[in-house]
Design an enzyme around this catalytic site. Structure first.
Site, PDB file in Angstrom:
ATOM      1  N   ASP A  31      25.784  79.343   3.320  1.00  0.00           N
ATOM      2  CA  ASP A  31      26.785  80.348   3.717  1.00  0.00           C
ATOM      3  C   ASP A  31      27.775  80.608   2.584  1.00  0.00           C
ATOM      4  O   ASP A  31      28.151  81.750   2.338  1.00  0.00           O
ATOM      5  CB  ASP A  31      27.582  79.844   4.939  1.00  0.00           C
ATOM      6  CG  ASP A  31      26.701  79.778   6.179  1.00  0.00           C
ATOM      7  OD1 ASP A  31      27.241  79.566   7.271  1.00  0.00           O
ATOM      8  OD2 ASP A  31      25.472  79.956   6.035  1.00  0.00           O
ATOM      9  N   SER A  32      28.177  79.533   1.889  1.00  0.00           N
ATOM     10  CA  SER A  32      29.216  79.679   0.834  1.00  0.00           C
ATOM     11  C   SER A  32      28.707  80.599  -0.286  1.00  0.00           C
ATOM     12  O   SER A  32      29.440  81.453  -0.780  1.00  0.00           O
ATOM     13  CB  SER A  32      29.573  78.309   0.250  1.00  0.00           C
ATOM     14  OG  SER A  32      28.365  77.676  -0.153  1.00  0.00           O
ATOM     15  N   SER A  80      18.111 101.960  35.407  1.00  0.00           N
ATOM     16  CA  SER A  80      18.492 100.629  35.901  1.00  0.00           C
ATOM     17  C   SER A  80      17.228  99.961  36.428  1.00  0.00           C
ATOM     18  O   SER A  80      16.136 100.522  36.323  1.00  0.00           O
ATOM     19  CB  SER A  80      19.560 100.757  37.002  1.00  0.00           C
ATOM     20  OG  SER A  80      19.110 101.663  37.956  1.00  0.00           O
ATOM     21  N   LEU A  81      17.367  98.741  36.922  1.00  0.00           N
ATOM     22  CA  LEU A  81      16.191  97.965  37.329  1.00  0.00           C
ATOM     23  C   LEU A  81      16.323  97.583  38.794  1.00  0.00           C
ATOM     24  O   LEU A  81      17.409  97.208  39.243  1.00  0.00           O
ATOM     25  CB  LEU A  81      16.117  96.669  36.504  1.00  0.00           C
ATOM     26  CG  LEU A  81      15.559  96.767  35.094  1.00  0.00           C
ATOM     27  CD1 LEU A  81      15.772  95.464  34.357  1.00  0.00           C
ATOM     28  CD2 LEU A  81      14.085  97.110  35.129  1.00  0.00           C
ATOM     29  N   LYS A 111      15.855  87.802  30.850  1.00  0.00           N
ATOM     30  CA  LYS A 111      16.865  88.844  31.107  1.00  0.00           C
ATOM     31  C   LYS A 111      18.199  88.366  30.501  1.00  0.00           C
ATOM     32  O   LYS A 111      18.916  87.575  31.096  1.00  0.00           O
ATOM     33  CB  LYS A 111      17.012  89.096  32.598  1.00  0.00           C
ATOM     34  CG  LYS A 111      17.901  90.296  32.907  1.00  0.00           C
ATOM     35  CD  LYS A 111      17.841  90.706  34.386  1.00  0.00           C
ATOM     36  CE  LYS A 111      18.688  91.937  34.659  1.00  0.00           C
ATOM     37  NZ  LYS A 111      20.124  91.768  34.337  1.00  0.00           N
ATOM     38  N   LYS A 282       7.521  93.583  33.457  1.00  0.00           N
ATOM     39  CA  LYS A 282       7.124  94.973  33.195  1.00  0.00           C
ATOM     40  C   LYS A 282       5.609  95.083  33.145  1.00  0.00           C
ATOM     41  O   LYS A 282       4.951  94.231  32.541  1.00  0.00           O
ATOM     42  CB  LYS A 282       7.678  95.436  31.836  1.00  0.00           C
ATOM     43  CG  LYS A 282       9.177  95.234  31.690  1.00  0.00           C
ATOM     44  CD  LYS A 282       9.675  95.528  30.283  1.00  0.00           C
ATOM     45  CE  LYS A 282      11.170  95.258  30.226  1.00  0.00           C
ATOM     46  NZ  LYS A 282      11.752  95.519  28.903  1.00  0.00           N
TER      47      LYS A 282
END
Ligand code: 3BD
Length: 323
Positions: A31-32, A80-81, A111, A282
């Site tokens: 990261d540095s 929507s579901l 989900k 699905k």
């Protein structure tokens, strides 16, 4: 090396490091080192703004302050579901489908308990990001979404489509955010979903950038653009386009396989680094999806199985309050 060449090579390198770290979860530098290179690029782009591009990795730090979010109509409504709460509901869903189109494969997806967003790409460039809103009209949160590191600011093919996904905050980021808010005497967020929603609603994208949001993408509005004929292919295509998709997904040949998958994740959901509130099932084949069609607001070829509420958590919470 000329300044322009240095800026171009830093932009290329940092975008690659971003992809390795935030999409592949396989960082190749510390990261540095990343931060030092980013600081150098921010400085060079400030001195030479003519070389700053709208897909430069420096865009991630934010810095645009809006006075409000404009409302924008979705090109393709976000549906929507329907919900299922038990095995009986799931078998009824399966029966209705197999009666209509014969045997099907199901794609099972975790989900993610976050915020549904829609990302619009034009000729391979990320040009607009909207909240789901009421499904027809959303809010323009493009600047905040640009600070989510695994959202592609540009893709390697000049495609024009909308990609939908769930923006979320991981459990660890949520925990440390609440700890720092507590130490600053600010009120804490109730759960990661609420803090993700609050973060995406920041008018100052520099603040949104600090919230380290994440995203999993799960659908494309124009499947011909990526020539996919199943949900499985659509997700694999998103992977090759270097989008972040959830790798816990599984293709099942029948409802028994779906029930096994649900049983597994009901037991193992707490091992995940993010919260899920159910499983989305699905029909895999897109032609069968077309045959099944939609109700006025949700697809007939998909359903969300919701996990039962967890008494333990609420009970402990109540006990804490009563002490
Ligand atoms: C493209 C379809 C409609 C099949 C679809 N719709 C979804 N959602 C709709 C309802 N949504 C919603 N949100 C707020 C209010 C009402 N509905 C929230 C997204 C999906 C959400 C997830 C997820 N969370 O991980 C997922 N893996 N796949 C999805 N697929």
């Amino acid at each position: 090396m000329t300044v322009e060449a240095r800026i171009k090579s830093l932009q290329k390198k940092l975008n690659q490091y971003n992809y390795e770290y935030h999409v592949l979860d396989q960082p190749t530098i510390e990261d540095s080192e990343y931060d030092a290179l980013l600081r150098e690029l921010i400085e060079l782009e400030q001195q030479h703004p003519e070389f700053k591009t709208d897909d430069s990795p420096t865009v991630r730090v934010g810095g645009v302050v809006l006075d409000k979010f404009e409302k924008v109509k979705h090109d393709t409504p976000m549906l929507s579901l329907g919900n299922a709460f038990n095995e009986e509901d799931l078998r009824a869903f399966d029966h209705r489908i197999t009666q209509a189109v014969g045997s099907v494969q199901y794609m099972c997806e975790l989900k993610i308990d976050g915020l549904a967003v829609s990302l619009k790409y034009e000729d391979g460039k990320f040009i607009q990001g909207l909240t789901r809103g009421d499904g027809t009209t959303g809010e323009n949160i493009t600047e905040n979404l640009k600070t989510i590191h695994n959202i592609r600011l540009s893709i390697e093919e000049p495609l024009s489509f909308e990609v939908r996904g769930e923006a979320f905050m991981s459990k660890d980021v949520f925990k440390s955010l609440n700890e720092s808010r507590e130490s600053e005497g600010l009120d804490t967020f109730k759960n990661p979903r609420n803090s993700a929603a609050g973060s995406l609603r920041q008018l100052d994208s520099r603040l949104a950038s600090k919230r380290k949001l994440d995203i999993f993408l799960y659908s494309v509005n124009d499947l011909t653009e990526i020539n996919a004929s199943t949900q499985h292919e659509a997700l694999s295509r998103l992977d090759t386009l270097k989008f972040k998709t959830n790798q816990e997904r599984s293709l099942k040949d029948n409802i028994e396989g779906v029930l096994d998958y649900i049983k597994y994740w009901t037991e193992h959901r707490h091992d995940l680094r993010y919260e899920i509130d159910g499983i989305v099932i699905k029909v895999n084949d897109l032609e069968q999806q077309q045959q099944l069609g939609f109700t006025e607001k949700s697809p007939r070829w998909a359903i969300a199985y919701k996990f039962p509420a967890e008494e333990v958590e609420t009970y402990l919470h109540d006990v804490e309050l009563s002490i």
